[in-house]
Scaffold this active site. Structure first.
Site, PDB file in Angstrom:
ATOM      1  N   ASP A  74       0.864  -1.174   0.000  1.00 21.76           N
ATOM      2  CA  ASP A  74       0.000   0.000   0.000  1.00 21.76           C
ATOM      3  C   ASP A  74       0.900   1.223   0.000  1.00 21.76           C
ATOM      4  O   ASP A  74       1.763   1.371   0.868  1.00 21.76           O
ATOM      5  CB  ASP A  74      -0.915   0.006   1.226  1.00 21.76           C
ATOM      6  CG  ASP A  74      -2.099  -0.941   1.078  1.00 21.76           C
ATOM      7  OD1 ASP A  74      -2.179  -1.636   0.050  1.00 21.76           O
ATOM      8  OD2 ASP A  74      -2.937  -0.987   2.001  1.00 21.76           O
ATOM      9  N   HIS A 223       3.837  -2.394   3.910  1.00 21.53           N
ATOM     10  CA  HIS A 223       3.863  -0.987   3.542  1.00 21.53           C
ATOM     11  C   HIS A 223       5.260  -0.567   3.111  1.00 21.53           C
ATOM     12  O   HIS A 223       6.244  -0.865   3.787  1.00 21.53           O
ATOM     13  CB  HIS A 223       3.372  -0.128   4.712  1.00 21.53           C
ATOM     14  CG  HIS A 223       1.906  -0.237   4.955  1.00 21.53           C
ATOM     15  ND1 HIS A 223       1.354  -1.278   5.676  1.00 21.53           N
ATOM     16  CD2 HIS A 223       0.869   0.538   4.552  1.00 21.53           C
ATOM     17  CE1 HIS A 223       0.040  -1.128   5.708  1.00 21.53           C
ATOM     18  NE2 HIS A 223      -0.278  -0.028   5.043  1.00 21.53           N
TER      19      HIS A 223
END
Length: 262
Positions: A74, A223
């Site tokens: 993400d 992430h």
């Protein structure tokens, strides 16, 4: 090659998942979660989540009979580690998916081009990263369309078909409306608390967290703002390969899924 796979996936999606009027559906809010299992066994999730994902063509886990892993990131903003991550993926010949926001597209067009040029998938993470449940249909549509349009402006491509709802918040309405717009909702079956940049613990922490959670068919959410992830990725890939895992793209999974359903 990815253009051919993309075309086939689109054909299968249009045939198998007919469009529907999302306004008729419940907007009850759900927060994505899953139930971990010991000894690297595949996770499960709530029955209602399974039902909704099956109904609207989304998924959170791959084929649990195969030692396959799908790496997804993400990308809400750039923290300086994505080039290192892309270097490792290129060296190891591992595909990944990057779910990006509007801010990321405007701020990092060069990295978006590099992701595409090196064979990775760029997915939609919404323009402003709102709860899609909390916005009306028109706003939800704009959030997704703006990302897709900017991605096309940067890359010249019109192959954005995967969506990760911000923060994993969803409802039947958001699944139905995004499916109507041609998106496949992708959740995850492996994640850990890696997004707090002020609380990074070193590469070994990231490595240990991932290795104790990995399982056949894992859709891994990590992430790219995490220095721990960037430093651990090389070792994670090498160890999973030693354990017999293969790294697959979301396109691989969707194509195989549709072929099984014909």
């Amino acid at each position: 090659m990815r253009k051919i796979v993309f075309f086939l996936v689109i054909c299968f999606v249009s045939l198998i998942f007919p469009q529907s009027n999302a306004e008729a559906y419940s907007n009850k809010e759900y927060n994505w979660s899953y139930n971990p299992k010991p000894d690297n066994q595949p996770v499960t999730t709530e029955a209602i989540y399974e039902e909704l994902l099956n109904k609207y063509g989304g998924f959170y886990i791959g084929d649990t009979d195969k030692k396959e892993v799908y790496i997804t990131f993400d990308n809400g903003y750039e923290n300086g580690y994505t080039p290192q991550i892309l270097d490792v993926l290129k060296e190891k010949d591992v595909p990944a998916a990057f779910f990006v926001t509007g801010h990321y597209l405007l701020d990092q067009p060069g990295l978006i081009k590099r992701m595409v040029d090196e064979g990775h998938i760029v997915g939609n993470h919404s323009w402003h990263h709102p709860s899609l449940v909390a916005v009306d249909d028109a706003r939800l549509t704009r959030e997704l369309e703006k990302v897709k349009a900017e991605y096309k402006e940067i890359t010249g491509r019109n192959d954005m078909i995967y969506l990760r709802p911000p923060r994993g918040v969803f409802s039947e309405r958001t699944l139905a409306l995004s499916e109507k717009q041609g998106y496949i909702n992708v959740f995850w079956s492996l994640a850990y608390r890696d997004w707090v940049v002020e609380d990074q613990k070193g590469w070994k922490h990231a490595y240990d967290q991932i290795m104790k959670r990995v399982h056949p068919g894992a859709v891994m959410l990590i992430h790219s703002i995490s220095s721990d992830n960037a430093e651990a990725l090389d070792e994670v890939i090498d160890e999973l390969c030693r354990q017999g895992y293969e790294f697959k793209s979301l396109d691989d999974y969707m194509l195989n899924k549709k072929l099984r359903e014909i």
